[in-house]
Design a protein around this motif. Structure first.
Motif, short mmCIF file in Angstrom:
data_model
loop_
_atom_site.label_atom_id
_atom_site.label_comp_id
_atom_site.label_asym_id
_atom_site.label_seq_id
_atom_site.Cartn_x
_atom_site.Cartn_y
_atom_site.Cartn_z
N GLU A 245 25.40 27.96 19.51
CA GLU A 245 25.52 28.42 20.89
C GLU A 245 26.90 29.01 21.14
OE1 GLU A 245 24.80 25.22 23.58
OE2 GLU A 245 22.70 24.94 23.02
N MET A 246 27.00 29.68 22.28
CA MET A 246 28.30 30.08 22.81
C MET A 246 28.48 29.34 24.12
SD MET A 246 30.10 31.96 25.25
CE MET A 246 29.19 33.36 25.90
N MET A 247 29.69 28.83 24.34
CA MET A 247 29.98 28.10 25.57
C MET A 247 31.28 28.62 26.15
SD MET A 247 30.05 23.96 26.11
CE MET A 247 30.28 23.24 27.72
N GLU A 248 31.31 28.75 27.47
CA GLU A 248 32.48 29.32 28.13
C GLU A 248 32.94 28.43 29.28
OE1 GLU A 248 33.82 33.52 30.25
OE2 GLU A 248 31.75 32.81 30.48
N ALA A 249 34.24 28.18 29.34
CA ALA A 249 34.88 27.64 30.53
C ALA A 249 35.44 28.85 31.25
CB ALA A 249 35.98 26.64 30.17
N GLY A 250 34.72 29.34 32.22
CA GLY A 250 34.99 30.66 32.78
C GLY A 250 36.08 30.68 33.83
N ARG A 251 36.33 31.88 34.33
CA ARG A 251 37.29 32.08 35.41
C ARG A 251 36.80 31.31 36.64
NH1 ARG A 251 36.79 36.97 32.57
NH2 ARG A 251 38.84 37.72 31.87
N GLN A 252 37.70 30.55 37.24
CA GLN A 252 37.32 29.72 38.37
C GLN A 252 37.74 30.38 39.68
OE1 GLN A 252 38.15 25.56 38.08
NE2 GLN A 252 37.51 25.43 35.95
N GLN A 253 36.75 30.62 40.53
CA GLN A 253 37.01 31.22 41.83
C GLN A 253 37.38 30.15 42.85
OE1 GLN A 253 33.16 33.93 41.08
NE2 GLN A 253 34.06 34.24 43.09
N THR A 254 37.98 30.58 43.94
CA THR A 254 38.34 29.64 45.00
C THR A 254 37.12 29.15 45.76
OG1 THR A 254 38.75 31.52 46.48
CG2 THR A 254 40.63 30.63 45.29
N GLY A 255 36.03 29.85 45.64
CA GLY A 255 34.77 29.46 46.27
C GLY A 255 33.64 30.22 45.60
N TRP A 256 32.41 29.88 45.92
CA TRP A 256 31.28 30.47 45.19
C TRP A 256 30.28 31.18 46.10
CZ3 TRP A 256 32.34 30.88 40.31
CH2 TRP A 256 33.28 30.00 39.77
N THR A 257 30.71 31.51 47.30
CA THR A 257 29.81 32.26 48.18
C THR A 257 29.91 33.75 47.89
OG1 THR A 257 31.51 32.45 49.90
CG2 THR A 257 30.04 30.55 50.01
N LYS A 258 28.83 34.46 48.18
CA LYS A 258 28.80 35.92 48.05
C LYS A 258 28.32 36.52 49.36
CE LYS A 258 28.09 36.33 43.07
NZ LYS A 258 27.23 36.89 41.98
N ARG A 259 28.87 37.66 49.68
CA ARG A 259 28.47 38.36 50.90
C ARG A 259 27.80 39.68 50.50
NH1 ARG A 259 32.47 39.00 55.90
NH2 ARG A 259 31.95 36.79 55.94
N TYR A 260 26.60 39.87 50.98
CA TYR A 260 25.83 41.06 50.64
C TYR A 260 25.84 42.01 51.84
CZ TYR A 260 24.13 38.43 46.63
OH TYR A 260 24.07 37.71 45.46
#
Length: 332
Positions: A245-260
């Motif tokens: 497998e590949m596993m990533e500890a990704g870039r961490q955002q200050t929050g996880w909401t999205k605005r469309y």
């Protein structure tokens, strides 16, 4: 209760003071700094007292010291504390000179006192989950590691001039994480770097933008890209690719909401700086040290880990300076 005195009342000293004061297993008694007024102010904020270094080291009440002073004092304070029979929790690195760091480590080992180096990123849940997956064999045999460490702004040139360079100051955390997560050690390193942010960086013998390529003991390859200044916040990540497998500890955002909206999708950004990203790791790092003292065991990130990360950083710095790959030797 572990009675711990704080040495150093600068920015990182304030960070550690908060952890000491809020840990229920710690009695936070004394603060020392060469600037007595600064030390007194910090001590008063957390119900501790100022004391001279000699008094702290001679005190039967104090069982351990937390060293948060300038880098050029770490080794001598480790030696002094060890000779006084005090356990040590120390900011990285042990010293900018490997020989000096090794001498301090020898003194501490001969004194038989526990020493922990504050590689606090080990206590980030995302990075800890990578290590756990590797240990369980979920990723398989490791073949490729990608790491990024990118800061939002260039530190003062005066700081860079005495920091030991990007490999020893910024990348050293990731050299430690590389070994800790994978259970492997790099056997060679090739690094390239540039001073793109400010020509004065080159004038003090440093770089602000670099890539280091490391060959691991099993033949796997690791690439670490590092920037001192980016325009979009603070950014670090680790990706490990294996035979399963590949596993990533990704870039961490200050929050996880999205605005469309019409024709666009926006999400929250990254932390403003390195401290905001890793602030949560300082308290559990201290708790690990306290737990090791209570249980009579070696703490995580001990002297051997500190010396190993420094050897890697020294080799990477040599490669930067010579433009050639450098073999990493772990012999004493």
């Amino acid at each position: 209760m572990q009675n711990i005195a704080l040495l150093g009342a600068g920015f990182i000293g304030h960070v550690h003071a908060k952890s000491l004061a809020t840990n229920p297993r710690v009695e936070f008694t004394y603060v020392y700094d060469t600037d007595e007024s600064r030390a007194r102010e910090l001590a008063a904020a957390y119900g501790a007292s100022f004391a001279p270094l000699e008094e702290i080291l001679a005190s039967d009440r104090v069982g351990a010291v937390l060293i948060a002073t300038s880098t050029n004092t770490h080794a001598e304070l480790i030696e002094a504390a060890a000779q006084a029979g005090k356990a040590v929790f120390c900011e990285k690195p042990i010293d900018l000179s490997y020989e000096v760091a090794e001498r301090a480590a020898t003194t501490a080992r001969e004194a038989g006192v526990p020493v922990m180096i504050d590689f606090c990123r080990r206590f980030d849940p995302a990075y800890a989950s990578l290590k756990k997956a590797v240990e369980k064999g979920e990723i398989g045999d490791i073949e490729l590691i990608q790491m990024s460490t990118r800061g939002p702004s260039l530190p003062p040139i005066s700081y860079l001039a005495s920091s030991g360079g990007q490999m020893r100051d910024q990348n050293i955390y990731f050299f430690d994480l590389l070994c800790w997560i994978t259970g492997l050690e790099p056997v060679s390193v090739y690094a390239e770097g540039s001073a793109l942010v400010d020509p004065e960086v080159a004038e003090v013998g440093d770089v602000d933008t670099s890539i280091a390529i490391l060959r691991m003991s099993n033949g796997a390859l690791c690439q670490i890209d590092a920037q001192r200044r980016i325009a979009y916040g603070y950014d670090e990540r680790i990706e490990i690719s294996g035979t399963k497998e590949m596993m990533e500890a990704g870039r961490q955002q200050t929050g996880w909401t999205k605005r469309y909206g019409q024709g666009s999708v926006t999400s929250e950004g990254l932390d403003a700086g390195w401290f905001e990203r890793i602030e949560h790791t300082f308290a559990p790092a201290l708790d690990e040290f306290v737990g090791a003292l209570e249980e009579g065991r070696e703490p995580s990130a001990g002297l051997a880990d500190g010396l190993r990360a420094q050897r890697i950083a020294d080799a990477a710095t040599e490669s930067l300076q010579t433009g050639l790959p450098v073999t990493i030797s772990y012999d004493a």
